[in-house]
Design a protein around this motif. Structure first.
Motif, PDB file in Angstrom:
ATOM      1  N   LEU A  57      52.953  42.343  52.781  1.00  0.00           N
ATOM      2  CA  LEU A  57      51.859  42.817  51.919  1.00  0.00           C
ATOM      3  C   LEU A  57      50.953  41.674  51.484  1.00  0.00           C
ATOM      4  CD1 LEU A  57      53.624  45.353  49.499  1.00  0.00           C
ATOM      5  CD2 LEU A  57      52.169  45.871  51.446  1.00  0.00           C
ATOM      6  N   PHE A  58      51.472  40.453  51.493  1.00  0.00           N
ATOM      7  CA  PHE A  58      50.718  39.278  51.064  1.00  0.00           C
ATOM      8  C   PHE A  58      50.020  38.559  52.221  1.00  0.00           C
ATOM      9  CE2 PHE A  58      54.071  39.112  47.600  1.00  0.00           C
ATOM     10  CZ  PHE A  58      53.220  39.537  46.593  1.00  0.00           C
ATOM     11  N   ALA A  59      50.046  39.120  53.411  1.00  0.00           N
ATOM     12  CA  ALA A  59      49.542  38.428  54.599  1.00  0.00           C
ATOM     13  C   ALA A  59      48.113  37.900  54.439  1.00  0.00           C
ATOM     14  CB  ALA A  59      49.628  39.343  55.812  1.00  0.00           C
ATOM     15  N   HIS A  60      47.264  38.636  53.763  1.00  0.00           N
ATOM     16  CA  HIS A  60      45.859  38.228  53.610  1.00  0.00           C
ATOM     17  C   HIS A  60      45.453  38.114  52.139  1.00  0.00           C
ATOM     18  CE1 HIS A  60      45.489  38.811  57.882  1.00  0.00           C
ATOM     19  NE2 HIS A  60      46.003  40.015  57.752  1.00  0.00           N
ATOM     20  N   THR A  61      46.412  37.873  51.274  1.00  0.00           N
ATOM     21  CA  THR A  61      46.146  37.845  49.836  1.00  0.00           C
ATOM     22  C   THR A  61      45.512  36.537  49.406  1.00  0.00           C
ATOM     23  OG1 THR A  61      48.061  39.274  49.469  1.00  0.00           O
ATOM     24  CG2 THR A  61      47.195  38.110  47.556  1.00  0.00           C
ATOM     25  N   GLU A  62      44.487  36.666  48.572  1.00  0.00           N
ATOM     26  CA  GLU A  62      43.839  35.504  47.966  1.00  0.00           C
ATOM     27  C   GLU A  62      44.334  35.371  46.528  1.00  0.00           C
ATOM     28  OE1 GLU A  62      39.384  33.944  46.670  1.00  0.00           O
ATOM     29  OE2 GLU A  62      39.614  35.949  47.518  1.00  0.00           O
ATOM     30  N   LEU A  63      44.686  34.161  46.149  1.00  0.00           N
ATOM     31  CA  LEU A  63      45.056  33.884  44.764  1.00  0.00           C
ATOM     32  C   LEU A  63      43.827  33.338  44.053  1.00  0.00           C
ATOM     33  CD1 LEU A  63      47.164  33.664  42.494  1.00  0.00           C
ATOM     34  CD2 LEU A  63      47.652  31.346  43.330  1.00  0.00           C
ATOM     35  N   LYS A  64      43.378  34.053  43.033  1.00  0.00           N
ATOM     36  CA  LYS A  64      42.231  33.622  42.236  1.00  0.00           C
ATOM     37  C   LYS A  64      42.745  33.166  40.875  1.00  0.00           C
ATOM     38  CE  LYS A  64      39.263  37.175  44.298  1.00  0.00           C
ATOM     39  NZ  LYS A  64      38.423  38.351  43.978  1.00  0.00           N
ATOM     40  N   ILE A  65      42.179  32.087  40.386  1.00  0.00           N
ATOM     41  CA  ILE A  65      42.605  31.551  39.094  1.00  0.00           C
ATOM     42  C   ILE A  65      41.404  31.381  38.189  1.00  0.00           C
ATOM     43  CG2 ILE A  65      43.643  29.585  37.907  1.00  0.00           C
ATOM     44  CD1 ILE A  65      45.397  29.189  40.387  1.00  0.00           C
ATOM     45  N   GLU A  66      41.524  31.933  36.983  1.00  0.00           N
ATOM     46  CA  GLU A  66      40.509  31.765  35.950  1.00  0.00           C
ATOM     47  C   GLU A  66      41.120  30.903  34.845  1.00  0.00           C
ATOM     48  OE1 GLU A  66      39.484  35.691  34.627  1.00  0.00           O
ATOM     49  OE2 GLU A  66      38.545  36.211  36.533  1.00  0.00           O
ATOM     50  N   ILE A  67      40.372  29.930  34.384  1.00  0.00           N
ATOM     51  CA  ILE A  67      40.839  29.059  33.308  1.00  0.00           C
ATOM     52  C   ILE A  67      40.327  29.612  31.977  1.00  0.00           C
ATOM     53  CG2 ILE A  67      40.851  26.714  32.356  1.00  0.00           C
ATOM     54  CD1 ILE A  67      42.241  27.024  35.123  1.00  0.00           C
ATOM     55  N   LEU A  68      41.247  29.836  31.052  1.00  0.00           N
ATOM     56  CA  LEU A  68      40.877  30.303  29.712  1.00  0.00           C
ATOM     57  C   LEU A  68      40.749  29.089  28.792  1.00  0.00           C
ATOM     58  CD1 LEU A  68      43.298  33.334  29.352  1.00  0.00           C
ATOM     59  CD2 LEU A  68      40.871  33.380  29.876  1.00  0.00           C
ATOM     60  N   PRO A  69      39.598  28.942  28.144  1.00  0.00           N
ATOM     61  CA  PRO A  69      39.406  27.780  27.281  1.00  0.00           C
ATOM     62  C   PRO A  69      40.284  27.838  26.034  1.00  0.00           C
ATOM     63  CG  PRO A  69      37.539  29.282  27.104  1.00  0.00           C
ATOM     64  CD  PRO A  69      38.443  29.832  28.171  1.00  0.00           C
ATOM     65  N   ALA A  70      40.652  26.659  25.576  1.00  0.00           N
ATOM     66  CA  ALA A  70      41.409  26.560  24.323  1.00  0.00           C
ATOM     67  C   ALA A  70      40.443  26.768  23.157  1.00  0.00           C
ATOM     68  CB  ALA A  70      42.075  25.194  24.220  1.00  0.00           C
ATOM     69  N   ARG A  71      40.858  27.601  22.201  1.00  0.00           N
ATOM     70  CA  ARG A  71      40.058  27.854  20.991  1.00  0.00           C
ATOM     71  C   ARG A  71      40.980  27.742  19.790  1.00  0.00           C
ATOM     72  NH1 ARG A  71      34.895  28.017  21.136  1.00  0.00           N
ATOM     73  NH2 ARG A  71      34.855  29.094  19.156  1.00  0.00           N
ATOM     74  N   TYR A  72      40.438  27.186  18.745  1.00  0.00           N
ATOM     75  CA  TYR A  72      41.171  26.994  17.491  1.00  0.00           C
ATOM     76  C   TYR A  72      40.510  27.773  16.371  1.00  0.00           C
ATOM     77  CZ  TYR A  72      43.494  23.045  19.721  1.00  0.00           C
ATOM     78  OH  TYR A  72      44.235  22.265  20.564  1.00  0.00           O
ATOM     79  N   LEU A  73      41.286  28.077  15.345  1.00  0.00           N
ATOM     80  CA  LEU A  73      40.786  28.706  14.132  1.00  0.00           C
ATOM     81  C   LEU A  73      41.178  27.823  12.958  1.00  0.00           C
ATOM     82  CD1 LEU A  73      39.567  31.116  12.544  1.00  0.00           C
ATOM     83  CD2 LEU A  73      41.893  32.064  12.466  1.00  0.00           C
TER      84      LEU A  73
END
Length: 117
Positions: A57-73
């Protein structure tokens, strides 16, 4: 390198979802990784071929990565700010507070989306 274990866990979860939904091909997996998490996105991508070997099932799978920024309160003034702003000011950029800060985002590591049919 714990990224290999993460890749295997993601692959297992995606295969479980694929079985439950009678999917025949996984086109893409989108993961969200926090900017200051202990997960290194490049290592995830390098480990991903090991997951591909687990199922056709993974033969043509693309791994996409999104970076979530660090946020402080800042609990002193209520200001929300980025890691970059924190580094520049050494604390809350609005009031200078250094102790009563809460990390809101930036340590995540999860599957955001699975594209499949």
């Amino acid at each position: 390198m714990h990224e290999l274990g993460i890749v295997f866990s993601v692959a297992d979860k995606v295969l479980e979802i694929a079985r439950d939904n009678d999917l025949t091909e996984i086109v893409a997996i989108t993961m969200q990784i926090g900017e200051i998490s202990s997960v290194i996105p490049d290592y995830l991508k390098k480990c991903f071929p090991a997951a591909v070997e687990r199922s056709p099932l993974f033969a043509h799978t693309e791994l996409k990565i999104e970076i979530l920024p660090a946020r402080y309160l800042c609990h002193s003034c209520g200001e929300s700010f980025s890691l970059e702003q924190f580094k520049e000011s050494g604390g809350c950029p609005a009031c200078g507070e250094q102790d009563f800060l809460e990390l809101l985002t930036g340590r995540e590591c999860f599957i955001k989306n699975i594209e499949a049919y």
